[in-house]
Scaffold this motif. Structure first.
Motif, short mmCIF file in Angstrom:
data_model
loop_
_atom_site.label_atom_id
_atom_site.label_comp_id
_atom_site.label_asym_id
_atom_site.label_seq_id
_atom_site.Cartn_x
_atom_site.Cartn_y
_atom_site.Cartn_z
N PHE A 74 0.79 -1.35 0.05
CA PHE A 74 -0.08 0.10 -0.06
C PHE A 74 0.76 1.17 0.17
O PHE A 74 1.93 1.40 0.73
N PHE A 75 0.60 2.07 -0.89
CA PHE A 75 1.38 3.26 -0.95
C PHE A 75 0.35 4.75 -1.07
O PHE A 75 -0.50 4.78 -1.73
N ILE A 76 0.70 5.58 -0.34
CA ILE A 76 0.03 7.00 -0.31
C ILE A 76 0.94 7.97 -0.75
O ILE A 76 1.92 8.21 -0.08
N ASP A 77 0.92 8.32 -1.86
CA ASP A 77 1.78 9.44 -2.49
C ASP A 77 1.37 10.68 -2.00
O ASP A 77 0.51 11.31 -1.88
N HIS A 78 2.73 11.49 -1.56
CA HIS A 78 2.40 12.76 -0.79
C HIS A 78 1.72 12.62 0.51
O HIS A 78 2.18 12.55 1.62
N GLY A 79 0.47 12.53 0.59
CA GLY A 79 -0.31 12.00 1.64
C GLY A 79 -1.22 13.23 2.53
O GLY A 79 -1.91 12.77 3.37
N MET A 80 -0.75 14.30 2.43
CA MET A 80 -1.32 15.18 3.41
C MET A 80 -2.99 15.27 2.86
O MET A 80 -3.22 15.43 1.89
N GLY A 81 -3.77 15.08 4.19
CA GLY A 81 -5.21 15.12 3.85
C GLY A 81 -5.74 13.91 3.68
O GLY A 81 -7.03 13.78 3.67
N VAL A 82 -5.28 12.91 3.77
CA VAL A 82 -5.79 11.60 3.50
C VAL A 82 -6.57 11.03 4.74
O VAL A 82 -5.99 11.08 5.92
N VAL A 83 -7.75 10.65 4.42
CA VAL A 83 -8.42 10.13 5.51
C VAL A 83 -8.96 8.69 5.43
O VAL A 83 -9.66 8.53 4.21
N ILE A 84 -8.72 7.68 6.10
CA ILE A 84 -9.25 6.08 6.01
C ILE A 84 -10.05 5.86 7.29
O ILE A 84 -9.60 5.80 8.35
N GLY A 85 -11.49 5.47 6.99
CA GLY A 85 -12.36 5.19 8.14
C GLY A 85 -11.89 3.87 8.78
O GLY A 85 -11.38 3.15 8.07
N GLU A 86 -12.84 3.44 9.62
CA GLU A 86 -12.49 2.61 10.65
C GLU A 86 -12.78 1.27 9.97
O GLU A 86 -12.01 0.13 10.35
N THR A 87 -14.05 1.10 9.40
CA THR A 87 -14.31 -0.14 8.86
C THR A 87 -13.95 -0.32 7.42
O THR A 87 -14.38 -1.09 6.57
N CYS A 88 -12.97 0.62 6.71
CA CYS A 88 -12.40 0.49 5.51
C CYS A 88 -11.45 -0.73 5.54
O CYS A 88 -10.65 -1.09 6.47
N VAL A 89 -11.59 -1.47 4.64
CA VAL A 89 -10.76 -2.61 4.03
C VAL A 89 -10.11 -2.11 2.56
O VAL A 89 -10.77 -2.15 1.54
N ILE A 90 -8.83 -2.45 2.60
CA ILE A 90 -8.17 -2.01 1.45
C ILE A 90 -7.18 -3.13 1.06
O ILE A 90 -6.47 -3.76 1.99
N GLY A 91 -7.19 -3.76 -0.12
CA GLY A 91 -6.51 -4.81 -0.66
C GLY A 91 -5.05 -4.57 -0.90
O GLY A 91 -4.37 -3.59 -0.39
N ASP A 92 -4.51 -5.32 -1.94
CA ASP A 92 -3.09 -5.47 -1.98
C ASP A 92 -2.70 -4.33 -3.29
O ASP A 92 -3.74 -4.20 -4.20
#
Length: 213
Positions: A74-92
Motif C-alpha cells: 500500500f502506498f500513499i503518494d504525498h499523503g497530506m489530508g488523506v482520511v481512512i475510516g474505521e471499517t475500511c478494507v484495502i486490498g493489495d
C-alpha cells in the motif's frame, strides 16, 4: 514488513533517489504507526490504538483509523489530508494520492466505509464514501466522488463518479503500477458528443425534408 514498505515506495515514486529518502516519507511512517495501532485495536486496547493513530496524524497529516484493514504494498503518494475510516478494507497493491477520503456517509453502524480491491489507483482529492465495494484493477479519477459500487477493470470519474469508456485490460501492469491519474476519458463529454451527433442527424433530416417541398 519494513523491507516491503521500502520496496513499494521505491517502485511507486519516480522522484526517490535512495533508500534513505524513504524514511522522510510521511506515508511510510503513517503505515508503520498504523500497523502498531491496528494490532492494539484488535486486542481491544482502543484508547492506546487511537492515541497512536492521533500521534501519527499530527506528525504525518494522514489520518488512518486503527480499525482499518490494509493489505500489502500500500502506498500513499504525498499523503497530506488523506482520511481512512474505521471499517475500511484495502486490498493489495493499492495507490492513493493526497486529499483522498475513504469515509462514511453518516451515523450508520457496522460496516460503513468502503472496501477497496487489489491493484486500485485513487486520484488526488477523490472521495469514496459509504459501505461500497471498489473492484480490482479500478482507476478513480482525481476529484471524483464515488457513491456506488464500482466493478473490476473499470475507470470512474466525475461528481458523482460515472464509468468512463476506458477499461483497464493491461494484464502486465495494474492501474496502481501505471501511476497515471489524468489520462481518463470524460463520460459526461462523451454523452454530450452523442447528443450533438443525434442533433446533427436530425437537423440534416429536417433540411432534406424542407428541400423536397
Amino acid at each position: 514488513m519494513l523491507r516491503d514498505e521500502i520496496k513499494t515506495i521505491m517502485e511507486k515514486d519516480a522522484s526517490i533517489k535512495s533508500v534513505a529518502e524513504v524514511f522522510l516519507y510521511s506515508s511510510f511512517w503513517a503505515l508503520i504507526f498504523h500497523r502498531v495501532a491496528h494490532k492494539l485495536y484488535r486486542k481491544r486496547l482502543f484508547f492506546l490504538a487511537r492515541l497512536i493513530s492521533q500521534i501519527s496524524r499530527f506528525f504525518t497529516g494522514i489520518e488512518i483509523h486503527p480499525g482499518a484493514r490494509i493489505g500489502k504494498n500500500f502506498f500513499i503518494d504525498h499523503g497530506m489530508g488523506v482520511v481512512i475510516g474505521e471499517t475500511c478494507v484495502i486490498g493489495d497493491n493499492v495507490l492513493i494520492y493526497q486529499g483522498v477520503t475513504l469515509g462514511g456517509t453518516g451515523k450508520d453502524v457496522g460496516k460503513r466505509h468502503p472496501t477497496i480491491g487489489n491493484n486500485v489507483l485513487i486520484g488526488s482529492g477523490a472521495k469514496v464514501l459509504g459501505p461500497i465495494r471498489i473492484g480490482n484493477n479500478v482507476k478513480v479519477g482525481a476529484g471524483s466522488v464515488v457513491l456506488k459500487n464500482v466493478p473490476s477493470n473499470t475507470t470512474v470519474v466525475g461528481v458523482p463518479a460515472r464509468r468512463s469508456s476506458a477499461k483497464f485490460v493491461n494484464k502486465k501492469e495494474s492501474p496502481s503500477d501505471t501511476i497515471d491519474q489524468i489520462r481518463i476519458s470524460d463520460p459526461v463529454q462523451l454523452e454530450f458528443n452523442k447528443i450533438l451527433h443525434k442533433v446533427n442527424k436530425l437537423e440534416k433530416k429536417v433540411r432534406d425534408m424542407e428541400n423536397k417541398k
